[in-house]
Motif scaffolding. Sequence first.
Motif, PDB file in Angstrom:
ATOM      1  N   UNK A 251      -1.237  -4.411   0.232  1.00 12.63           N
ATOM      2  CA  UNK A 251      -2.582  -4.636  -0.306  1.00 12.63           C
ATOM      3  C   UNK A 251      -2.515  -5.165  -1.740  1.00 12.63           C
ATOM      4  N   UNK A 252      -1.586  -4.613  -2.531  1.00 11.08           N
ATOM      5  CA  UNK A 252      -1.414  -5.081  -3.909  1.00 11.08           C
ATOM      6  C   UNK A 252      -0.969  -6.538  -3.913  1.00 11.08           C
ATOM      7  N   UNK A 253      -0.011  -6.869  -3.039  1.00  8.45           N
ATOM      8  CA  UNK A 253       0.468  -8.254  -2.960  1.00  8.45           C
ATOM      9  C   UNK A 253      -0.658  -9.199  -2.560  1.00  8.45           C
ATOM     10  N   UNK A 254      -1.498  -8.786  -1.613  1.00  8.75           N
ATOM     11  CA  UNK A 254      -2.636  -9.614  -1.202  1.00  8.75           C
ATOM     12  C   UNK A 254      -3.604  -9.818  -2.362  1.00  8.75           C
ATOM     13  N   UNK A 255      -3.854  -8.744  -3.118  1.00  4.94           N
ATOM     14  CA  UNK A 255      -4.778  -8.834  -4.244  1.00  4.94           C
ATOM     15  C   UNK A 255      -4.244  -9.759  -5.325  1.00  4.94           C
ATOM     16  N   UNK A 256      -2.977  -9.638  -5.634  1.00  5.38           N
ATOM     17  CA  UNK A 256      -2.370 -10.484  -6.664  1.00  5.38           C
ATOM     18  C   UNK A 256      -2.372 -11.944  -6.224  1.00  5.38           C
ATOM     19  N   UNK A 257      -2.101 -12.187  -4.962  1.00 11.71           N
ATOM     20  CA  UNK A 257      -2.138 -13.560  -4.444  1.00 11.71           C
ATOM     21  C   UNK A 257      -3.535 -14.148  -4.571  1.00 11.71           C
ATOM     22  N   UNK A 258      -4.536 -13.338  -4.252  1.00  8.79           N
ATOM     23  CA  UNK A 258      -5.921 -13.801  -4.338  1.00  8.79           C
ATOM     24  C   UNK A 258      -6.314 -14.109  -5.780  1.00  8.79           C
ATOM     25  N   UNK A 259      -5.944 -13.240  -6.704  1.00  8.37           N
ATOM     26  CA  UNK A 259      -6.315 -13.420  -8.108  1.00  8.37           C
ATOM     27  C   UNK A 259      -5.576 -14.605  -8.733  1.00  8.37           C
ATOM     28  N   UNK A 260      -4.286 -14.722  -8.432  1.00 11.78           N
ATOM     29  CA  UNK A 260      -3.459 -15.747  -9.072  1.00 11.78           C
ATOM     30  C   UNK A 260      -3.546 -17.109  -8.387  1.00 11.78           C
ATOM     31  N   UNK A 261      -3.929 -17.126  -7.104  1.00  9.18           N
ATOM     32  CA  UNK A 261      -3.929 -18.372  -6.355  1.00  9.18           C
ATOM     33  C   UNK A 261      -2.539 -18.839  -5.982  1.00  9.18           C
ATOM     34  N   UNK A 262      -1.552 -17.939  -6.093  1.00  4.08           N
ATOM     35  CA  UNK A 262      -0.167 -18.293  -5.782  1.00  4.08           C
ATOM     36  C   UNK A 262       0.026 -18.463  -4.283  1.00  4.08           C
ATOM     37  N   UNK A 263       1.114 -19.120  -3.903  1.00  3.27           N
ATOM     38  CA  UNK A 263       1.442 -19.261  -2.491  1.00  3.27           C
ATOM     39  C   UNK A 263       1.713 -17.905  -1.860  1.00  3.27           C
ATOM     40  N   UNK A 264       2.393 -17.017  -2.602  1.00  5.98           N
ATOM     41  CA  UNK A 264       2.685 -15.682  -2.090  1.00  5.98           C
ATOM     42  C   UNK A 264       3.043 -14.745  -3.220  1.00  5.98           C
ATOM     43  N   UNK A 265       2.864 -13.463  -2.959  1.00  3.52           N
ATOM     44  CA  UNK A 265       3.345 -12.396  -3.824  1.00  3.52           C
ATOM     45  C   UNK A 265       4.240 -11.513  -2.973  1.00  3.52           C
ATOM     46  N   UNK A 266       5.408 -11.157  -3.517  1.00 10.03           N
ATOM     47  CA  UNK A 266       6.404 -10.447  -2.722  1.00 10.03           C
ATOM     48  C   UNK A 266       6.951  -9.234  -3.453  1.00 10.03           C
ATOM     49  N   UNK A 267       7.250  -8.191  -2.684  1.00 15.15           N
ATOM     50  CA  UNK A 267       8.060  -7.079  -3.173  1.00 15.15           C
ATOM     51  C   UNK A 267       9.416  -7.228  -2.504  1.00 15.15           C
ATOM     52  N   UNK A 268      10.430  -7.538  -3.311  1.00 19.49           N
ATOM     53  CA  UNK A 268      11.773  -7.747  -2.809  1.00 19.49           C
ATOM     54  C   UNK A 268      12.600  -6.479  -3.007  1.00 19.49           C
ATOM     55  N   UNK A 269      13.420  -6.142  -2.005  1.00 19.06           N
ATOM     56  CA  UNK A 269      14.270  -4.959  -2.102  1.00 19.06           C
ATOM     57  C   UNK A 269      15.739  -5.353  -2.077  1.00 19.06           C
TER      58      UNK A 269
ATOM     59  N   UNK B 265      22.385  -7.709   0.554  1.00 22.78           N
ATOM     60  CA  UNK B 265      21.338  -8.718   0.716  1.00 22.78           C
ATOM     61  C   UNK B 265      20.105  -8.380  -0.110  1.00 22.78           C
ATOM     62  N   UNK B 266      19.249  -9.396  -0.270  1.00 25.16           N
ATOM     63  CA  UNK B 266      17.901  -9.206  -0.772  1.00 25.16           C
ATOM     64  C   UNK B 266      16.957  -9.312   0.416  1.00 25.16           C
ATOM     65  N   UNK B 267      16.012  -8.377   0.475  1.00 23.18           N
ATOM     66  CA  UNK B 267      15.097  -8.312   1.610  1.00 23.18           C
ATOM     67  C   UNK B 267      13.658  -8.489   1.150  1.00 23.18           C
ATOM     68  N   UNK B 268      12.893  -9.260   1.914  1.00 28.78           N
ATOM     69  CA  UNK B 268      11.447  -9.275   1.707  1.00 28.78           C
ATOM     70  C   UNK B 268      10.922  -7.954   2.260  1.00 28.78           C
ATOM     71  N   UNK B 269      10.716  -6.993   1.368  1.00 30.62           N
ATOM     72  CA  UNK B 269      10.305  -5.663   1.813  1.00 30.62           C
ATOM     73  C   UNK B 269       8.884  -5.687   2.342  1.00 30.62           C
ATOM     74  N   UNK B 270       7.991  -6.262   1.569  1.00 24.40           N
ATOM     75  CA  UNK B 270       6.632  -6.533   2.033  1.00 24.40           C
ATOM     76  C   UNK B 270       6.059  -7.591   1.109  1.00 24.40           C
ATOM     77  N   UNK B 271       4.897  -8.100   1.451  1.00 22.56           N
ATOM     78  CA  UNK B 271       4.304  -9.149   0.630  1.00 22.56           C
ATOM     79  C   UNK B 271       2.939  -9.525   1.130  1.00 22.56           C
ATOM     80  N   UNK B 272       2.371 -10.548   0.515  1.00 24.92           N
ATOM     81  CA  UNK B 272       1.030 -10.984   0.887  1.00 24.92           C
ATOM     82  C   UNK B 272       1.016 -11.455   2.335  1.00 24.92           C
ATOM     83  N   UNK B 273      -0.103 -11.209   2.991  1.00 21.36           N
ATOM     84  CA  UNK B 273      -0.201 -11.475   4.432  1.00 21.36           C
ATOM     85  C   UNK B 273      -0.840 -12.816   4.756  1.00 21.36           C
ATOM     86  N   UNK B 274      -1.062 -13.677   3.741  1.00 23.59           N
ATOM     87  CA  UNK B 274      -1.667 -14.985   3.998  1.00 23.59           C
ATOM     88  C   UNK B 274      -0.767 -15.827   4.893  1.00 23.59           C
TER      89      UNK B 274
END
Length: 317
Positions: free
Chosen positions: A16-34, A39-48
Amino acid sequence: MTHPEIDLQTVNEWQDIADLVTEISGATCALIMRLNDSSMEVFTGSSNEDSPCKPGVTVPLGTGLYSETVVNEQTPLHVSNGRDDPRWNECLDLELGLTFYYGVPINWPDGKPFGAFCIMDRHERTASDTERKLIYRFSKGMETRLSLLYTKELMQENVVNDYLTKIPNRHFFLTQMHREFSRAKRYGQPLCLTLLDLDQLTEVNEQQGIDIGDQTLTFFANMLEKVIRDSDLVARMSGGAFALLTPGTKLDQAIQLIERFRQIIQDQQQNCPIPNLQFSAGVTELGVADTTHEELIRRTDNTLRMAKTRGSNGTCY
């Protein structure tokens, strides 16, 4: 200890935070990487739908991801256009068309890296001050959640609570105090420590028996827990000695808290196993000269000793 698993509620909240940040910033995506072992993993991120990075995708370490650099260097990273910077020639993010990046590290409470929180875009641009503040604030919220999960895991290991009063024990208190002390020193925030000691416990045990003494300790601990905030930490240190750590609290506020607690004890005398329960307290605030949490404990213990030498039911600071 090993790091705990991230529960589903946390995953959903972070998405939800990633979706909100994407909406506010207009970025292609917001990601939480682990960061994983290899390896680096896309743990979660914007759902667009136009986000090229889906949760669960992993990339081997050493392949030049922007977020891996953030984790390794432990500093925010701002890349306006990766295609114009030779440093990112081998970056796999560019293969997805993601030329812009701004991200910050996310760490576990023990200081080890969890990963990074970032926004990425397909065109060259500069991260605004609002975007930088937004990313930073949300990353600190994520670290707070990791700290809560970490603490919960500790408690589940059954090494946290005092066997009698069921509040945290000395070992857990000192571990948490070390973290709070470091945080307060780093950010210049107030922190107070209070040590309390039951004045009559020895006499109660000798004259009325250990069972009544144990009931008195439990009563005292229960009452103490009722006056503290969620951010405070209380513990039984030994015998009739208790400790209270109050982050973000100035000395006068800590003293007021103890006197309010003293009044609650008086008001609840009819529920107490012994008549006229009294305690002594020493209160100190973190000072510039305190370089370790042990020094703060020693100073507070000295104020408690002063209170006890002056008679029962007093507070020194």
